[in-house]
Design a protein around this motif. Sequence first.
Motif, PDB file in Angstrom:
ATOM      1  N   PHE A  74      90.963  -2.437   0.291  1.00 21.84           N
ATOM      2  CA  PHE A  74      89.966  -2.800  -0.710  1.00 21.84           C
ATOM      3  C   PHE A  74      88.777  -3.491  -0.060  1.00 21.84           C
ATOM      4  O   PHE A  74      88.939  -4.379   0.785  1.00 21.84           O
ATOM      5  CB  PHE A  74      90.573  -3.737  -1.758  1.00 21.84           C
ATOM      6  CG  PHE A  74      89.647  -4.021  -2.902  1.00 21.84           C
ATOM      7  CD1 PHE A  74      89.292  -3.015  -3.786  1.00 21.84           C
ATOM      8  CD2 PHE A  74      89.124  -5.297  -3.091  1.00 21.84           C
ATOM      9  CE1 PHE A  74      88.426  -3.269  -4.851  1.00 21.84           C
ATOM     10  CE2 PHE A  74      88.257  -5.564  -4.144  1.00 21.84           C
ATOM     11  CZ  PHE A  74      87.915  -4.540  -5.032  1.00 21.84           C
ATOM     12  N   ILE A  75      87.581  -3.083  -0.449  1.00 19.20           N
ATOM     13  CA  ILE A  75      86.344  -3.669   0.049  1.00 19.20           C
ATOM     14  C   ILE A  75      85.691  -4.433  -1.108  1.00 19.20           C
ATOM     15  O   ILE A  75      85.028  -3.831  -1.973  1.00 19.20           O
ATOM     16  CB  ILE A  75      85.372  -2.587   0.582  1.00 19.20           C
ATOM     17  CG1 ILE A  75      86.059  -1.682   1.599  1.00 19.20           C
ATOM     18  CG2 ILE A  75      84.124  -3.240   1.177  1.00 19.20           C
ATOM     19  CD1 ILE A  75      86.478  -2.377   2.865  1.00 19.20           C
ATOM     20  N   PRO A  76      85.875  -5.743  -1.179  1.00 20.56           N
ATOM     21  CA  PRO A  76      85.356  -6.500  -2.321  1.00 20.56           C
ATOM     22  C   PRO A  76      83.840  -6.469  -2.439  1.00 20.56           C
ATOM     23  O   PRO A  76      83.294  -6.533  -3.541  1.00 20.56           O
ATOM     24  CB  PRO A  76      85.869  -7.921  -2.063  1.00 20.56           C
ATOM     25  CG  PRO A  76      86.204  -7.973  -0.604  1.00 20.56           C
ATOM     26  CD  PRO A  76      86.625  -6.594  -0.230  1.00 20.56           C
ATOM     27  N   GLU A  77      83.149  -6.358  -1.302  1.00 20.12           N
ATOM     28  CA  GLU A  77      81.688  -6.349  -1.324  1.00 20.12           C
ATOM     29  C   GLU A  77      81.149  -5.214  -2.185  1.00 20.12           C
ATOM     30  O   GLU A  77      80.126  -5.354  -2.860  1.00 20.12           O
ATOM     31  CB  GLU A  77      81.153  -6.227   0.109  1.00 20.12           C
ATOM     32  CG  GLU A  77      79.639  -6.249   0.207  1.00 20.12           C
ATOM     33  CD  GLU A  77      79.144  -6.112   1.635  1.00 20.12           C
ATOM     34  OE1 GLU A  77      77.922  -6.124   1.827  1.00 20.12           O
ATOM     35  OE2 GLU A  77      79.989  -6.013   2.564  1.00 20.12           O
ATOM     36  N   TYR A  78      81.853  -4.060  -2.140  1.00 19.41           N
ATOM     37  CA  TYR A  78      81.398  -2.892  -2.896  1.00 19.41           C
ATOM     38  C   TYR A  78      82.352  -2.508  -4.019  1.00 19.41           C
ATOM     39  O   TYR A  78      82.123  -1.533  -4.732  1.00 19.41           O
ATOM     40  CB  TYR A  78      81.212  -1.699  -1.948  1.00 19.41           C
ATOM     41  CG  TYR A  78      80.177  -1.955  -0.883  1.00 19.41           C
ATOM     42  CD1 TYR A  78      78.843  -2.140  -1.210  1.00 19.41           C
ATOM     43  CD2 TYR A  78      80.546  -2.032   0.464  1.00 19.41           C
ATOM     44  CE1 TYR A  78      77.895  -2.390  -0.238  1.00 19.41           C
ATOM     45  CE2 TYR A  78      79.593  -2.292   1.445  1.00 19.41           C
ATOM     46  CZ  TYR A  78      78.271  -2.462   1.087  1.00 19.41           C
ATOM     47  OH  TYR A  78      77.334  -2.714   2.056  1.00 19.41           O
ATOM     48  N   ASP A  79      83.454  -3.279  -4.180  1.00 20.11           N
ATOM     49  CA  ASP A  79      84.396  -3.091  -5.272  1.00 20.11           C
ATOM     50  C   ASP A  79      84.997  -1.679  -5.287  1.00 20.11           C
ATOM     51  O   ASP A  79      84.993  -0.992  -6.308  1.00 20.11           O
ATOM     52  CB  ASP A  79      83.723  -3.387  -6.615  1.00 20.11           C
ATOM     53  CG  ASP A  79      84.736  -3.464  -7.763  1.00 20.11           C
ATOM     54  OD1 ASP A  79      85.891  -3.850  -7.498  1.00 20.11           O
ATOM     55  OD2 ASP A  79      84.370  -3.120  -8.903  1.00 20.11           O
ATOM     56  N   PHE A  80      85.521  -1.231  -4.141  1.00 25.63           N
ATOM     57  CA  PHE A  80      86.223   0.040  -4.112  1.00 25.63           C
ATOM     58  C   PHE A  80      87.224   0.056  -2.961  1.00 25.63           C
ATOM     59  O   PHE A  80      87.207  -0.805  -2.084  1.00 25.63           O
ATOM     60  CB  PHE A  80      85.246   1.220  -4.009  1.00 25.63           C
ATOM     61  CG  PHE A  80      84.571   1.363  -2.663  1.00 25.63           C
ATOM     62  CD1 PHE A  80      85.081   2.205  -1.686  1.00 25.63           C
ATOM     63  CD2 PHE A  80      83.404   0.673  -2.380  1.00 25.63           C
ATOM     64  CE1 PHE A  80      84.456   2.337  -0.461  1.00 25.63           C
ATOM     65  CE2 PHE A  80      82.772   0.799  -1.160  1.00 25.63           C
ATOM     66  CZ  PHE A  80      83.299   1.637  -0.198  1.00 25.63           C
ATOM     67  N   TRP A  81      88.094   1.053  -3.021  1.00 26.78           N
ATOM     68  CA  TRP A  81      89.117   1.228  -1.996  1.00 26.78           C
ATOM     69  C   TRP A  81      88.659   2.287  -1.001  1.00 26.78           C
ATOM     70  O   TRP A  81      87.974   3.240  -1.373  1.00 26.78           O
ATOM     71  CB  TRP A  81      90.439   1.666  -2.630  1.00 26.78           C
ATOM     72  CG  TRP A  81      91.050   0.616  -3.501  1.00 26.78           C
ATOM     73  CD1 TRP A  81      90.763   0.364  -4.813  1.00 26.78           C
ATOM     74  CD2 TRP A  81      92.051  -0.327  -3.119  1.00 26.78           C
ATOM     75  NE1 TRP A  81      91.512  -0.679  -5.271  1.00 26.78           N
ATOM     76  CE2 TRP A  81      92.324  -1.129  -4.258  1.00 26.78           C
ATOM     77  CE3 TRP A  81      92.752  -0.582  -1.936  1.00 26.78           C
ATOM     78  CZ2 TRP A  81      93.253  -2.151  -4.248  1.00 26.78           C
ATOM     79  CZ3 TRP A  81      93.683  -1.604  -1.926  1.00 26.78           C
ATOM     80  CH2 TRP A  81      93.922  -2.376  -3.061  1.00 26.78           C
ATOM     81  N   THR A  82      89.055   2.122   0.253  1.00 23.95           N
ATOM     82  CA  THR A  82      88.637   3.076   1.280  1.00 23.95           C
ATOM     83  C   THR A  82      89.747   3.313   2.293  1.00 23.95           C
ATOM     84  O   THR A  82      90.585   2.440   2.525  1.00 23.95           O
ATOM     85  CB  THR A  82      87.372   2.570   2.004  1.00 23.95           C
ATOM     86  OG1 THR A  82      86.991   3.516   3.000  1.00 23.95           O
ATOM     87  CG2 THR A  82      87.618   1.227   2.679  1.00 23.95           C
TER      88      THR A  82
END
Length: 246
Positions: A186-194
Amino acid sequence: MARLFALILIMKTKILVSLTTLNNPDWRKNVGDLKKFEIKEFALFPNCINSQEEREELFKTIVKELGPVSIPFAHIRSDMHPNELDFMIRNFGTKAVNLHPTIDWPIIHDLDKYKNMIYIENAGRAFVQGLTAEDLEGFAGVCLDLSHLESVRLQNLPGYEINIGIAEKYKIGAIHMSAIADAKMFIPEYDFWTNDRHYMDDLKQMDYLKRYYPKYFAPYAAIEVGNSIEDQIKMKKYIENILHLN
């Protein structure tokens, strides 16, 4: 005609190990490793160095420690001064650079004279939502980060089809290649999973590149990981093997 274009593209694609600064503050060790392995052509990622003074120190260290080198591609920052680009062009023969979308990261200094060599990456907002014609207006084309592209494909996010469409419409001047892991993060800065990672744990994490070769490759294909130069040499050989570039 399409097949002829693909064959021409194959012949021109260079897989480049990279002197990166992402997740690797000890760039001096990377310079030492480039010297150790006698690598004279590579990509440069000074984008994670905030200070112009330290970037200039990086450039001068390359000249001092490595002598004449070829750095055809670099990932630059929107706050870089024209003098920095002039130095890279003059001393390293840099021909193409990329920036993140300037809508999100505005250019601080006047870089207009370099726009014909600046390619815009599918990063930040454009990672998930896709690049737009506005993002690319006035620039040379697209720097396609294939790990970003593959990650949004795996998540079934809109950026995949949008960036595929952009890549088919605009010139792809360079690509980034990072690892694709099985597990999501999860990338909180962009609010999505990668699934993409800037560190490679297993060479098979580069197998996804077969999905995009040769159609979405470019003359400069830069490995973008925080791994050692020795690891990157192995990655380069592995990529060249799976794509039959040997």
